[in-house]
Motif scaffolding. Sequence first.
Motif, PDB file in Angstrom:
ATOM      1  N   LEU A 102      74.580  54.022  56.779  1.00 36.48           N
ATOM      2  CA  LEU A 102      75.415  54.828  56.342  1.00 36.48           C
ATOM      3  C   LEU A 102      75.042  55.528  55.097  1.00 36.48           C
ATOM      4  N   GLN A 103      74.166  55.031  54.309  1.00 34.77           N
ATOM      5  CA  GLN A 103      73.691  55.913  53.266  1.00 34.77           C
ATOM      6  C   GLN A 103      72.971  57.091  53.598  1.00 34.77           C
ATOM      7  N   LEU A 104      72.017  56.855  54.686  1.00 37.79           N
ATOM      8  CA  LEU A 104      71.294  57.990  55.288  1.00 37.79           C
ATOM      9  C   LEU A 104      72.242  59.001  55.914  1.00 37.79           C
ATOM     10  N   ALA A 105      73.167  58.631  56.916  1.00 36.66           N
ATOM     11  CA  ALA A 105      74.092  59.458  57.685  1.00 36.66           C
ATOM     12  C   ALA A 105      74.976  60.187  56.733  1.00 36.66           C
ATOM     13  N   LEU A 106      75.478  59.684  55.670  1.00 35.55           N
ATOM     14  CA  LEU A 106      76.401  60.299  54.443  1.00 35.55           C
ATOM     15  C   LEU A 106      75.623  61.537  53.840  1.00 35.55           C
ATOM     16  N   ALA A 107      74.229  61.046  53.655  1.00 38.10           N
ATOM     17  CA  ALA A 107      73.576  62.030  52.747  1.00 38.10           C
ATOM     18  C   ALA A 107      73.142  63.442  53.745  1.00 38.10           C
ATOM     19  N   ALA A 108      72.907  62.872  55.035  1.00 37.09           N
ATOM     20  CA  ALA A 108      72.501  64.013  55.943  1.00 37.09           C
ATOM     21  C   ALA A 108      73.959  64.787  56.131  1.00 37.09           C
ATOM     22  N   ALA A 109      74.944  64.164  56.245  1.00 39.35           N
ATOM     23  CA  ALA A 109      76.106  64.861  56.576  1.00 39.35           C
ATOM     24  C   ALA A 109      76.483  65.867  55.499  1.00 39.35           C
ATOM     25  N   ARG A 154      64.311  59.241  46.315  1.00 38.34           N
ATOM     26  CA  ARG A 154      63.436  60.186  46.777  1.00 38.34           C
ATOM     27  C   ARG A 154      63.069  59.665  48.090  1.00 38.34           C
ATOM     28  N   ASN A 155      62.878  58.347  48.708  1.00 38.03           N
ATOM     29  CA  ASN A 155      62.551  58.077  50.031  1.00 38.03           C
ATOM     30  C   ASN A 155      63.650  58.687  50.920  1.00 38.03           C
ATOM     31  N   LEU A 156      65.026  58.758  50.279  1.00 39.44           N
ATOM     32  CA  LEU A 156      65.983  59.429  51.226  1.00 39.44           C
ATOM     33  C   LEU A 156      65.980  60.808  51.710  1.00 39.44           C
ATOM     34  N   ILE A 157      65.142  61.634  50.648  1.00 35.63           N
ATOM     35  CA  ILE A 157      65.261  63.075  50.876  1.00 35.63           C
ATOM     36  C   ILE A 157      64.697  63.474  52.235  1.00 35.63           C
ATOM     37  N   LEU A 158      63.600  63.165  52.592  1.00 41.79           N
ATOM     38  CA  LEU A 158      62.823  63.619  53.929  1.00 41.79           C
ATOM     39  C   LEU A 158      63.907  63.256  55.103  1.00 41.79           C
ATOM     40  N   PRO A 159      64.068  61.921  55.246  1.00 45.73           N
ATOM     41  CA  PRO A 159      64.887  61.432  56.455  1.00 45.73           C
ATOM     42  C   PRO A 159      66.381  62.238  56.407  1.00 45.73           C
ATOM     43  N   SER A 160      66.963  62.523  55.358  1.00 43.58           N
ATOM     44  CA  SER A 160      68.248  63.097  55.467  1.00 43.58           C
ATOM     45  C   SER A 160      67.959  64.654  55.710  1.00 43.58           C
ATOM     46  N   LEU A 161      66.968  65.208  55.460  1.00 45.14           N
ATOM     47  CA  LEU A 161      66.881  66.639  55.526  1.00 45.14           C
ATOM     48  C   LEU A 161      66.258  66.823  57.034  1.00 45.14           C
ATOM     49  N   THR A 162      65.510  65.692  57.389  1.00 44.88           N
ATOM     50  CA  THR A 162      65.192  65.994  58.984  1.00 44.88           C
ATOM     51  C   THR A 162      66.674  65.899  59.988  1.00 44.88           C
ATOM     52  N   LEU A 163      67.511  64.870  59.605  1.00 43.80           N
ATOM     53  CA  LEU A 163      68.940  64.831  60.306  1.00 43.80           C
ATOM     54  C   LEU A 163      69.798  65.891  60.263  1.00 43.80           C
ATOM     55  N   ALA A 164      69.753  66.537  58.636  1.00 47.01           N
ATOM     56  CA  ALA A 164      70.620  67.628  58.639  1.00 47.01           C
ATOM     57  C   ALA A 164      70.438  68.732  58.922  1.00 47.01           C
ATOM     58  N   LEU A 165      68.960  69.258  59.101  1.00 40.90           N
ATOM     59  CA  LEU A 165      68.678  70.720  59.576  1.00 40.90           C
ATOM     60  C   LEU A 165      69.055  71.175  60.827  1.00 40.90           C
ATOM     61  N   PRO A 166      68.977  70.255  62.209  1.00 35.97           N
ATOM     62  CA  PRO A 166      69.593  70.678  63.148  1.00 35.97           C
ATOM     63  C   PRO A 166      70.829  70.739  63.230  1.00 35.97           C
ATOM     64  N   VAL A 167      71.671  69.703  62.699  1.00 32.50           N
ATOM     65  CA  VAL A 167      73.101  69.909  62.545  1.00 32.50           C
ATOM     66  C   VAL A 167      73.701  71.054  61.982  1.00 32.50           C
ATOM     67  N   ALA A 168      73.152  71.262  60.793  1.00 35.18           N
ATOM     68  CA  ALA A 168      73.226  72.572  59.932  1.00 35.18           C
ATOM     69  C   ALA A 168      73.138  73.783  60.776  1.00 35.18           C
ATOM     70  N   ALA A 169      72.290  73.797  61.557  1.00 35.51           N
ATOM     71  CA  ALA A 169      71.889  74.966  62.267  1.00 35.51           C
ATOM     72  C   ALA A 169      73.250  75.444  63.415  1.00 35.51           C
ATOM     73  N   LEU A 170      73.447  74.511  63.745  1.00 35.05           N
ATOM     74  CA  LEU A 170      74.509  74.394  64.838  1.00 35.05           C
ATOM     75  C   LEU A 170      75.818  75.028  64.028  1.00 35.05           C
ATOM     76  N   LEU A 171      76.249  74.248  62.957  1.00 34.38           N
ATOM     77  CA  LEU A 171      77.406  74.319  62.302  1.00 34.38           C
ATOM     78  C   LEU A 171      77.475  75.750  61.672  1.00 34.38           C
ATOM     79  N   ILE A 172      76.315  76.138  61.247  1.00 33.98           N
ATOM     80  CA  ILE A 172      76.055  77.640  60.616  1.00 33.98           C
ATOM     81  C   ILE A 172      76.614  78.525  61.690  1.00 33.98           C
ATOM     82  N   GLN A 173      76.015  78.486  62.994  1.00 34.61           N
ATOM     83  CA  GLN A 173      76.283  79.519  63.931  1.00 34.61           C
ATOM     84  C   GLN A 173      77.926  79.568  64.185  1.00 34.61           C
TER      85      GLN A 173
END
Length: 310
Positions: A104-111, A175-194
């Motif tokens: 939940l922490q990872l998913a919330l940060a990524a969302a 700091r351990n949360l940044i890269l995992p959440s960024l990895t999850l967020a970027l593909p989702v953000a790309a679609l949402l931007i469109q």
Amino acid sequence: MSIYQRIGWRLLAGIVVLWGAVSLSFIGLHFASGDPALVILGGPEALPTPEVLARVREQYGLDQPLWVQYGHYLSRLLVGDLGESYRLQIPVTQAIATQLGATLQLALAAAVLALLLAISVALLTARRGRWLSASVSGVELVLSSTPIFVLSMLLLLLFSFTLHWLPPTGSGGWRNLILPSLTLALPVAALLIQVLRQELDDILEQPFITMARARGLSEAGVRVGHALRHALIPLLTLAGFIFASLLAGSVVVETLFSRQGIGRLLLDAVTNKDVPMVLGITLLAALSYVLINLLVDLLLPWIDPRVQGQ
């Protein structure tokens, strides 16, 4: 249709979704998972005798017909019993509860990160010129089509192994949360931007936007105060998709970044043919999807009053 009727139909559909997810998973896993008794005893390496296997099958009800096992599982579900993990030898609910917080922490940060990126980029690029939109669209296409494991390796290579800014693995701190959440967020953000930019392109041509500009509002005020609220409706309806993407991606991300969580627990359960654990996590995912879509139905009339009359 009133809001109460919408909720009622959504609840009924949710029950059907939960039943279908559990039933299909139950049948599929029991046909594909091999001998559960052998899994319970530790696999073929344990060299169990036929007598021991027969005793375990009887103890867990595995010697009964599949439809009887299915009926017993559904009856336990009605009282909140998800069974016991074959591998961990603890209740499935307990195993999920210990790992749910990390996911939940990872998913919330990524969302949150995906939404912030999508809103910011869409507001900055909507109707700003064809060359800018084309450039950003190219980046979005690359991000949305890049597999999660490739994206994670690229981020690790850049930020951990080259620049040494962020730790590559672990669940210790923010700091351990940044890269995992960024990895999850970027593909989702790309679609949402469109989606969001297309909505903004259309809304910024509407008469009420022209009137807002005529009243002397700044461009930023027009975009954020007037256009954004209407453009957010499609993003809200994609909430279920966002959750599904984050949950599916967490299986890969939690494994690559050595994080604890539901995704890693699911991967271990599938690898070890832990049927009760896989069924429990499947039910949790389906239940979360149903609840998110119900919440969307409740929020839509508040964001867009026109929905209430439909």
